[in-house]
Design a protein around this motif. Structure first.
Motif, PDB file in Angstrom:
ATOM      1  N   UNK A   2      -9.858 -25.616  34.920  1.00 17.81           N
ATOM      2  CA  UNK A   2     -10.620 -25.152  33.764  1.00 17.81           C
ATOM      3  C   UNK A   2     -11.748 -26.145  33.485  1.00 17.81           C
ATOM      4  N   UNK A   3     -12.934 -25.671  33.285  1.00 17.47           N
ATOM      5  CA  UNK A   3     -14.071 -26.583  33.045  1.00 17.47           C
ATOM      6  C   UNK A   3     -13.818 -27.492  31.843  1.00 17.47           C
ATOM      7  N   UNK A   4     -14.013 -28.767  32.026  1.00 20.54           N
ATOM      8  CA  UNK A   4     -13.914 -29.731  30.935  1.00 20.54           C
ATOM      9  C   UNK A   4     -12.513 -30.270  30.681  1.00 20.54           C
ATOM     10  N   UNK A   5     -11.484 -29.695  31.318  1.00 16.38           N
ATOM     11  CA  UNK A   5     -10.113 -30.117  31.030  1.00 16.38           C
ATOM     12  C   UNK A   5      -9.867 -31.559  31.466  1.00 16.38           C
ATOM     13  N   UNK A   6     -10.317 -31.900  32.658  1.00 15.17           N
ATOM     14  CA  UNK A   6     -10.106 -33.254  33.170  1.00 15.17           C
ATOM     15  C   UNK A   6     -10.805 -34.276  32.284  1.00 15.17           C
ATOM     16  N   UNK A   7     -12.036 -33.954  31.876  1.00 22.67           N
ATOM     17  CA  UNK A   7     -12.791 -34.874  31.020  1.00 22.67           C
ATOM     18  C   UNK A   7     -12.119 -35.020  29.646  1.00 22.67           C
ATOM     19  N   UNK A   8     -11.601 -33.909  29.136  1.00 17.67           N
ATOM     20  CA  UNK A   8     -10.901 -33.961  27.839  1.00 17.67           C
ATOM     21  C   UNK A   8      -9.707 -34.917  27.898  1.00 17.67           C
ATOM     22  N   UNK A   9      -8.930 -34.820  28.978  1.00 16.19           N
ATOM     23  CA  UNK A   9      -7.759 -35.677  29.106  1.00 16.19           C
ATOM     24  C   UNK A   9      -8.160 -37.139  29.226  1.00 16.19           C
ATOM     25  N   UNK A  10      -9.236 -37.390  30.011  1.00 15.87           N
ATOM     26  CA  UNK A  10      -9.667 -38.778  30.228  1.00 15.87           C
ATOM     27  C   UNK A  10     -10.206 -39.408  28.952  1.00 15.87           C
ATOM     28  N   UNK A  11     -10.722 -38.569  28.040  1.00 14.83           N
ATOM     29  CA  UNK A  11     -11.358 -39.106  26.835  1.00 14.83           C
ATOM     30  C   UNK A  11     -10.428 -39.192  25.624  1.00 14.83           C
ATOM     31  N   UNK A  12      -9.145 -38.882  25.834  1.00 13.61           N
ATOM     32  CA  UNK A  12      -8.212 -39.016  24.712  1.00 13.61           C
ATOM     33  C   UNK A  12      -8.150 -40.475  24.269  1.00 13.61           C
ATOM     34  N   UNK A  13      -8.109 -40.683  22.964  1.00 10.13           N
ATOM     35  CA  UNK A  13      -8.068 -42.045  22.428  1.00 10.13           C
ATOM     36  C   UNK A  13      -6.798 -42.763  22.866  1.00 10.13           C
ATOM     37  N   UNK A  14      -6.909 -44.020  23.186  1.00  8.01           N
ATOM     38  CA  UNK A  14      -5.766 -44.821  23.595  1.00  8.01           C
ATOM     39  C   UNK A  14      -4.985 -45.367  22.396  1.00  8.01           C
ATOM     40  N   UNK A  15      -5.569 -45.271  21.202  1.00  6.28           N
ATOM     41  CA  UNK A  15      -4.937 -45.895  20.037  1.00  6.28           C
ATOM     42  C   UNK A  15      -4.678 -44.931  18.888  1.00  6.28           C
ATOM     43  N   UNK A  16      -5.382 -43.821  18.829  1.00  8.43           N
ATOM     44  CA  UNK A  16      -5.319 -42.954  17.650  1.00  8.43           C
ATOM     45  C   UNK A  16      -3.997 -42.205  17.514  1.00  8.43           C
ATOM     46  N   UNK A  17      -3.233 -42.089  18.589  1.00 10.94           N
ATOM     47  CA  UNK A  17      -2.032 -41.249  18.553  1.00 10.94           C
ATOM     48  C   UNK A  17      -0.757 -42.037  18.830  1.00 10.94           C
ATOM     49  N   UNK A  18      -0.754 -43.340  18.584  1.00 12.17           N
ATOM     50  CA  UNK A  18       0.393 -44.166  18.937  1.00 12.17           C
ATOM     51  C   UNK A  18       1.660 -43.768  18.176  1.00 12.17           C
ATOM     52  N   UNK A  19       1.520 -43.262  16.985  1.00 15.24           N
ATOM     53  CA  UNK A  19       2.677 -42.876  16.189  1.00 15.24           C
ATOM     54  C   UNK A  19       2.893 -41.365  16.186  1.00 15.24           C
ATOM     55  N   UNK A  20       2.209 -40.677  17.077  1.00 15.06           N
ATOM     56  CA  UNK A  20       2.291 -39.224  17.121  1.00 15.06           C
ATOM     57  C   UNK A  20       2.883 -38.748  18.444  1.00 15.06           C
ATOM     58  N   UNK A  21       3.134 -37.449  18.493  1.00 16.63           N
ATOM     59  CA  UNK A  21       3.602 -36.829  19.729  1.00 16.63           C
ATOM     60  C   UNK A  21       2.595 -35.765  20.147  1.00 16.63           C
ATOM     61  N   UNK A  22       2.225 -35.774  21.418  1.00 17.52           N
ATOM     62  CA  UNK A  22       1.329 -34.749  21.959  1.00 17.52           C
ATOM     63  C   UNK A  22       2.082 -34.015  23.056  1.00 17.52           C
ATOM     64  N   UNK A  23       2.242 -32.725  22.886  1.00 15.51           N
ATOM     65  CA  UNK A  23       2.933 -31.898  23.874  1.00 15.51           C
ATOM     66  C   UNK A  23       1.868 -31.113  24.636  1.00 15.51           C
ATOM     67  N   UNK A  24       1.772 -31.362  25.933  1.00 16.94           N
ATOM     68  CA  UNK A  24       0.734 -30.735  26.742  1.00 16.94           C
ATOM     69  C   UNK A  24       1.415 -29.875  27.813  1.00 16.94           C
ATOM     70  N   UNK A  25       0.976 -28.618  27.919  1.00 20.22           N
ATOM     71  CA  UNK A  25       1.475 -27.729  28.965  1.00 20.22           C
ATOM     72  C   UNK A  25       0.324 -27.377  29.905  1.00 20.22           C
ATOM     73  N   UNK A  26       0.570 -27.388  31.193  1.00 17.32           N
ATOM     74  CA  UNK A  26      -0.476 -27.099  32.175  1.00 17.32           C
ATOM     75  C   UNK A  26      -0.569 -28.209  33.200  1.00 17.32           C
ATOM     76  N   UNK A  27      -1.550 -28.094  34.097  1.00 15.88           N
ATOM     77  CA  UNK A  27      -1.702 -29.050  35.189  1.00 15.88           C
ATOM     78  C   UNK A  27      -1.879 -30.480  34.720  1.00 15.88           C
ATOM     79  N   UNK A  28      -2.563 -30.687  33.592  1.00 15.31           N
ATOM     80  CA  UNK A  28      -2.790 -32.041  33.067  1.00 15.31           C
ATOM     81  C   UNK A  28      -1.450 -32.654  32.623  1.00 15.31           C
ATOM     82  N   UNK A  29      -0.548 -31.818  32.151  1.00 17.00           N
ATOM     83  CA  UNK A  29       0.725 -32.323  31.645  1.00 17.00           C
ATOM     84  C   UNK A  29       1.568 -33.016  32.706  1.00 17.00           C
ATOM     85  N   UNK A  30       1.315 -32.735  33.955  1.00 18.42           N
ATOM     86  CA  UNK A  30       2.082 -33.363  35.021  1.00 18.42           C
ATOM     87  C   UNK A  30       1.531 -34.701  35.471  1.00 18.42           C
ATOM     88  N   UNK A  31       0.463 -35.165  34.843  1.00 22.53           N
ATOM     89  CA  UNK A  31      -0.175 -36.427  35.264  1.00 22.53           C
ATOM     90  C   UNK A  31       0.290 -37.598  34.410  1.00 22.53           C
TER      91      UNK A  31
END
Length: 459
Positions: free
Chosen positions: A430-459
């Protein structure tokens, strides 16, 4: 209700030491004995086969059947409608032909008839024919049941295979028309012995191996069944003796399995206390001290034995029992684990480790050891009771496991409120999916949970 059960269980199992008999393990897969093997035909000379119909019993007895070819021996038995499915070697054909010719000669001198012979009253011939037909039907039935057992064995359904072999042996024992072929009976006992070895029922496997040898003297596979059962029961001296006896009594070309078993036994004896006189003496001294309640003396004796024979799992198992009695549960667990590492298929080692973990209040580990021991030996009552005690302990409020859980809950209660994000169908194509994953903040979600389904979720 938990603590009395655990204490009663612990008292029962602490005093059990490894002395050799009754300890079980499996070191190899058993193989099936199929009496329907092909036999290469060799011709000793070019003379035509004898006329078995016309030959008199006396002339057959006088003839040297050892000089006959396999083809001639087979034809002789086929004419007399003798079941040959259980015969696999030429010497067995010779023995069967010799037996029948002797019976025919005796019957001829008495004026009676054996299958295919002349003489006697018509009524006797009719009765014999009916009995022979009944015997053939029974033999076919037993062979069919055996074939079902063979298939179950190859499918690794050993419980089912055991039932089939037992059924076939019961059918044979209930015969009212005479005994079935000794070769077929011995193959059934041998196959059931191999099956019971797979089920870790080595004492029963030993009995079946001995029954196979009784019905078929000098049979290499029967010797191997007995030797393997004795090895699995840690009766190494007896295993060595039976392998050596087999090698002395069977032809050289049939000795490979026996030689391999003897080599394995001698190797094991070299690593165990049984192969070292001083180590064995120290072990027996430790056993006697333990039974007398002299725990410190027993510990010193086992230490001495292990210094001489450091690869003997039974010594670690016995020392684990001493440590448990002395309430040194960390040391008891370590020795139980060493016994498992040396012999991963020995249920007793799992029982030792399970008991040490249970007494040391590590209920989760205790359950793991007991449950995995039961995979090896499902009928072991000691393992069943240990697993049940561990399960009850796991449900108790004051266990170490629940204490750790409560501490974790307390830590979580001090953390800031968490958010849960769910994102689906995030695929690399999907266009932009790889870039979206790479640009996720490294600090903003430390106390949160992100549930990802799809090809990115296996990385």
């Amino acid at each position: 209700a938990l603590e009395p059960l655990a204490e009663e269980f612990i008292e029962d199992v602490e005093d059990q030491l490894e002395t050799g008999a009754g300890d079980e393990e499996t070191i190899e897969d058993a193989t099936l004995d199929d009496p329907m093997v092909s036999i290469p035909v060799t011709y000793r000379d070019s003379r035509p086969p004898p006329s078995y119909e016309a030959a008199s019993p006396t002339s057959l007895v006088n003839d040297d059947v050892a000089t006959w070819s396999v083809r001639q021996l087979k034809e002789f038995l086929q004419v007399r409608k003798v079941d040959t499915s259980g015969l696999s070697e030429k010497r067995e054909y010779i023995q069967e032909v010799s037996r029948i010719t002797a019976e025919e000669a005796a019957a001829a001198s008495a004026g009676t008839s054996v299958a295919g012979g002349e003489g006697g009253e018509p009524a006797q011939n009719d009765a014999h024919g009916a009995s022979s037909a009944k015997m053939q039907r029974l033999t076919r039935k037993v062979e069919d049941i055996k074939a079902s057992g063979d298939k179950a064995f190859k499918d690794r359904d050993f419980e089912k295979a055991d039932r089939h072999y037992t059924s076939a042996l019961q059918r044979a024992a209930e015969s009212d028309c005479g005994p079935l072929s000794a070769t077929l009976i011995s193959a059934l006992y041998s196959n059931r012995s191999g099956t019971r070895s797979q089920l870790n029922r080595h004492t029963e496997a030993l009995e079946d191996g001995r029954a196979a040898l009784k019905h078929r003297k000098g049979w290499a596979r029967a010797y191997s069944r007995i030797g393997f059962a004795l090895f699995s029961l840690r009766r190494f001296d007896e295993a060595r003796s039976i392998y050596e006896e087999g090698i002395a009594n069977v032809p050289r070309q049939e000795q490979t399995e026996l030689q391999n078993g003897l080599r394995e036994t001698l190797t094991k004896m070299g690593k165990s206390a049984a192969g070292n006189k001083a180590a064995e003496e120290a072990k027996q001294k430790g056993n006697a001290a333990f039974k007398a309640g002299k725990l410190d003396e027993a510990l010193l004796a086992y230490n001495e034995a292990l210094a001489l024979s450091p690869s003997d799992e039974t010594l670690y198992s016995n020392r684990s029992a001493v440590h448990a009695k002395l309430e040194r549960y960390v040391e008891a667990l370590a020795d139980g684990k060493r016994a498992i590492s040396l012999q991963p298929k020995w249920a007793k080692a799992y029982s030792r480790a399970g008991l040490a973990a249970l007494q040391g209040r590590d209920e989760e580990a205790a359950y793991w050891f007991y449950a995995n021991g039961l995979k090896l030996e499902q009928g072991n009552h000691e393992l069943h009771r240990g697993r049940n005690a561990a399960m009850q302990a796991l449900m108790a409020i004051g266990t170490a496991r629940n204490k750790r859980r409560i501490e974790r809950f307390k830590r979580d209660a001090q953390r800031p409120p968490a958010r849960v994000f769910g994102v689906s169908d995030v695929h690399y194509d999907h266009p932009g999916a790889k870039e979206w994953a790479a640009n996720l903040s490294k600090t903003a979600y430390k106390d949160d949970a992100i549930i990802v389904a799809g090809g990115v979720g296996g990385t």
